[in-house]
Design an enzyme around this catalytic site. Structure first.
Site, PDB file in Angstrom:
ATOM      1  N   ASN A   1       0.831  -1.204   0.000  1.00 23.15           N
ATOM      2  CA  ASN A   1       0.000   0.000   0.000  1.00 23.15           C
ATOM      3  C   ASN A   1       0.863   1.251   0.000  1.00 23.15           C
ATOM      4  OD1 ASN A   1      -0.423   1.905   2.539  1.00 23.15           O
ATOM      5  ND2 ASN A   1       0.226  -0.120   3.317  1.00 23.15           N
TER       6      ASN A   1
ATOM      7  N   PHE B   1      -1.812   8.224   4.298  1.00 17.22           N
ATOM      8  CA  PHE B   1      -2.634   8.809   5.379  1.00 17.22           C
ATOM      9  C   PHE B   1      -3.906   9.490   4.854  1.00 17.22           C
ATOM     10  CE2 PHE B   1       1.272   9.639   8.392  1.00 17.22           C
ATOM     11  CZ  PHE B   1       1.406   8.285   8.573  1.00 17.22           C
TER      12      PHE B   1
ATOM     13  N   SER C   1       5.565   5.153   8.727  1.00 19.10           N
ATOM     14  CA  SER C   1       4.902   4.821   7.461  1.00 19.10           C
ATOM     15  C   SER C   1       5.781   5.260   6.305  1.00 19.10           C
ATOM     16  CB  SER C   1       3.541   5.519   7.362  1.00 19.10           C
ATOM     17  OG  SER C   1       2.623   4.855   8.163  1.00 19.10           O
TER      18      SER C   1
ATOM     19  N   ASN D   1       4.876   5.985   3.344  1.00 21.21           N
ATOM     20  CA  ASN D   1       4.139   6.631   2.251  1.00 21.21           C
ATOM     21  C   ASN D   1       3.912   8.126   2.404  1.00 21.21           C
ATOM     22  OD1 ASN D   1       3.808   4.061   0.992  1.00 21.21           O
ATOM     23  ND2 ASN D   1       2.283   3.615   2.580  1.00 21.21           N
ATOM     24  N   THR D   2       4.473   8.713   3.452  1.00 22.77           N
ATOM     25  CA  THR D   2       4.448  10.173   3.584  1.00 22.77           C
ATOM     26  C   THR D   2       5.897  10.614   3.446  1.00 22.77           C
ATOM     27  OG1 THR D   2       2.503  10.182   4.995  1.00 22.77           O
ATOM     28  CG2 THR D   2       3.958  12.085   5.177  1.00 22.77           C
TER      29      THR D   2
ATOM     30  N   LYS E   1       5.371   3.734  17.091  1.00 28.84           N
ATOM     31  CA  LYS E   1       5.309   2.659  16.078  1.00 28.84           C
ATOM     32  C   LYS E   1       6.554   2.721  15.196  1.00 28.84           C
ATOM     33  CE  LYS E   1       2.362   0.218  12.916  1.00 28.84           C
ATOM     34  NZ  LYS E   1       0.987   0.015  12.463  1.00 28.84           N
TER      35      LYS E   1
ATOM     36  N   ASN F   1       5.597  -1.602  11.532  1.00 24.20           N
ATOM     37  CA  ASN F   1       4.864  -1.099  10.373  1.00 24.20           C
ATOM     38  C   ASN F   1       5.201  -1.967   9.140  1.00 24.20           C
ATOM     39  OD1 ASN F   1       3.389   0.764   8.709  1.00 24.20           O
ATOM     40  ND2 ASN F   1       3.849   2.325  10.249  1.00 24.20           N
TER      41      ASN F   1
HETATM   42  C1  LIG Z   1      -3.669  -0.715   3.538  1.00 24.48           C
HETATM   43  C2  LIG Z   1      -2.857  -0.491   4.765  1.00 24.48           C
HETATM   44  C3  LIG Z   1      -2.898   0.739   5.405  1.00 24.48           C
HETATM   45  C4  LIG Z   1      -2.148   0.966   6.557  1.00 24.48           C
HETATM   46  N1  LIG Z   1      -2.225   2.175   7.170  1.00 24.48           N
HETATM   47  C5  LIG Z   1      -1.524   2.390   8.307  1.00 24.48           C
HETATM   48  C6  LIG Z   1      -1.628   3.624   8.981  1.00 24.48           C
HETATM   49  O1  LIG Z   1      -2.370   4.518   8.593  1.00 24.48           O
HETATM   50  N2  LIG Z   1      -0.872   3.786  10.102  1.00 24.48           N
HETATM   51  C7  LIG Z   1      -0.045   2.815  10.598  1.00 24.48           C
HETATM   52  O2  LIG Z   1       0.581   3.011  11.639  1.00 24.48           O
HETATM   53  N3  LIG Z   1       0.049   1.618   9.972  1.00 24.48           N
HETATM   54  C8  LIG Z   1      -0.670   1.389   8.857  1.00 24.48           C
HETATM   55  N4  LIG Z   1      -0.573   0.179   8.235  1.00 24.48           N
HETATM   56  C9  LIG Z   1       0.350  -0.840   8.772  1.00 24.48           C
HETATM   57  C10 LIG Z   1      -0.371  -1.850   9.663  1.00 24.48           C
HETATM   58  O3  LIG Z   1      -0.944  -1.225  10.774  1.00 24.48           O
HETATM   59  C11 LIG Z   1       0.602  -2.951  10.130  1.00 24.48           C
HETATM   60  O4  LIG Z   1       1.582  -2.356  10.952  1.00 24.48           O
HETATM   61  C12 LIG Z   1       1.304  -3.653   8.979  1.00 24.48           C
HETATM   62  O5  LIG Z   1       0.410  -3.841   7.911  1.00 24.48           O
HETATM   63  C13 LIG Z   1       1.848  -5.025   9.385  1.00 24.48           C
HETATM   64  O6  LIG Z   1       0.811  -5.870   9.864  1.00 24.48           O
HETATM   65  P1  LIG Z   1       0.084  -7.001   8.944  1.00 24.48           P
HETATM   66  O7  LIG Z   1       1.160  -7.791   8.307  1.00 24.48           O
HETATM   67  O8  LIG Z   1      -0.798  -7.752   9.885  1.00 24.48           O
HETATM   68  O9  LIG Z   1      -0.709  -6.234   7.928  1.00 24.48           O
HETATM   69  C14 LIG Z   1      -1.317  -0.060   7.082  1.00 24.48           C
HETATM   70  C15 LIG Z   1      -1.290  -1.310   6.440  1.00 24.48           C
HETATM   71  C16 LIG Z   1      -2.043  -1.534   5.309  1.00 24.48           C
HETATM   72  C17 LIG Z   1      -1.988  -2.881   4.642  1.00 24.48           C
END
Ligand SMILES: Cc1cc2nc3c(=O)[nH]c(=O)nc-3n(C[C@H](O)[C@H](O)[C@H](O)COP(=O)(O)O)c2cc1C
Length: 344
Positions: free
Chosen positions: A115, A119, A184, A186-187, A222, A251
């Site tokens: 992704n 934000f 993150s 992506n910012t 985080k 993350n």
């Molecule tokens: C589509 C998407 C959007 C996410 N948005 C955020 C976010 O806004 N803030 C954040 O701290 N992590 C975000 N994450 C990261 C997740 O909270 C998590 O830390 C990461 O995906 C690893 O866990 P997983 O393997 O169970 O997905 C996002 C992940 C995905 C897939």
């Protein structure tokens, strides 16, 4: 049923469309009398183990990771799914659209997602209202709601602290704990806030604000799975200095190592954070490292690639107190939180 009937149907849609369609559909059918009762009966964990941490009573150890319910629109539904806690956000002071579409991609061969949402969220004010509404509607509900806060894209790193302070102050009356997101991918430039000096300034600032309150709330940080050992050590020093409550690890990753997905497909997807199975081991290693260095007084929330109770237990064995899921929920379906919470 989810994997063989529901998932193939929703996977016909673009990932982002499928996300909101599924959630809105589930949200709507909950208005049918008896449906909430039925879903709770199906999804609720059996004999979940509650745990007291950071002065909060978590009804079980399984949480929804940040990014899934950024605006707190699905709190009731997530509660029905059996989560013990939900991390809303990442929220920014002002609403923002995020990156252009498409920005979310499935990698089914790897049970992963990429992704670059950036934000996208409706801003802190509506989020405060939604959490407040939920808490007033269900005053007895033990669900813990954490708020993950970030900065707006147009805010420079020099002024970032102000963004975090605004969201912290606004959410303080309604959130149970806070997560500072500087990881993150992506910012643009956000992850440089993980460097020693800016991170120390940011966390000291927020912790100072927190200490002025009659009842301070837990603040966690985080972190990314792609940190070097030096960066981890700097972060550990800052966590100990600022006395924040702990970390959320981890993350998404910017790496693309050992994937089954074709290189051509990966190239056409482009930049973004990779989540799901491929991030599992990196996240577990970070948890292990931080637990070993931080001792047992700090809280660690383990997240990254959990899609079974064995994966969740692995995170606990590595030193996590609680776990969170995101990508596993997409691939395994809404029964997963209840299954995990019944086991760990
Ligand atoms: C589509 C998407 C959007 C996410 N948005 C955020 C976010 O806004 N803030 C954040 O701290 N992590 C975000 N994450 C990261 C997740 O909270 C998590 O830390 C990461 O995906 C690893 O866990 P997983 O393997 O169970 O997905 C996002 C992940 C995905 C897939």
């Amino acid at each position: 049923m989810y994997k063989f009937i529901v998932r193939p149907f929703f996977f016909l849609y673009s990932p982002e469309k499928a996300h909101y369609t599924t959630m809105d559909l589930l949200h709507t059918i909950c208005y049918i009398p008896g449906v909430k009762w039925l879903l709770k009966k199906i999804w609720a964990p059996k004999n979940p183990k509650s745990i007291s941490l950071m002065g909060l009573n978590f009804p079980n150890k399984v949480g929804l990771a940040a990014g899934f319910d950024k605006d707190g629109r699905y709190l009731e539904l997530m509660d029905l799914m059996g989560f013990g806690f939900i991390e809303v956000g990442t929220v920014t002071p002002l609403p923002q659209l995020g990156n252009p579409l498409p920005r979310l991609f499935r990698l089914p061969k790897d049970q992963a997602l990429i992704n670059r949402m950036g934000f996208n969220n409706r801003g802190v004010d509506p989020l405060v209202k939604r959490i407040d509404l939920f808490k007033k509607k269900y005053p007895e509900n033990p669900l813990i709601i954490g708020a993950n806060i970030g900065k707006n894209k147009n805010t420079t790193n020099e002024k970032a602290t102000q963004d975090y302070r605004i969201s912290f102050e606004k959410l303080f009356p309604v959130a149970d704990y806070f997560v500072v997101n500087v990881s993150s991918p992506n910012t643009p430039g956000l992850r440089t806030l993980q460097e020693k000096e800016p991170l120390n300034d940011l966390l000291s600032n927020l912790q100072y604000l927190n200490d002025q309150k009659v009842n301070p709330k837990p603040i966690l940080l985080k972190i990314a799975p792609d940190l070097t050992v030096e960066q981890c050590d700097d972060i550990i020093e800052i966590v100990l200095n600022t006395k924040i409550s702990g970390i959320v690890a981890t993350n998404t990753t910017i790496t693309r190592d050992n994937l089954l997905t074709d290189t051509k497909d990966l190239e056409s997807i482009g930049l973004g954070g990779l989540s799901g199975k491929p991030v599992k081991d990196a996240s577990t290693k970070i948890i292990q490292y931080f637990r070993q260095k931080l001792g047992k007084d700090f809280v660690i929330i383990g997240v990254g690639g959990i899609s079974s109770s064995e994966d969740a237990q692995e995170k606990i064995n590595a030193g996590a107190d609680l776990v969170q899921i995101y990508t596993g929920l997409i691939y395994e379906g809404p029964a997963l939180p209840g299954i995990l919470a019944s086991k760990i």
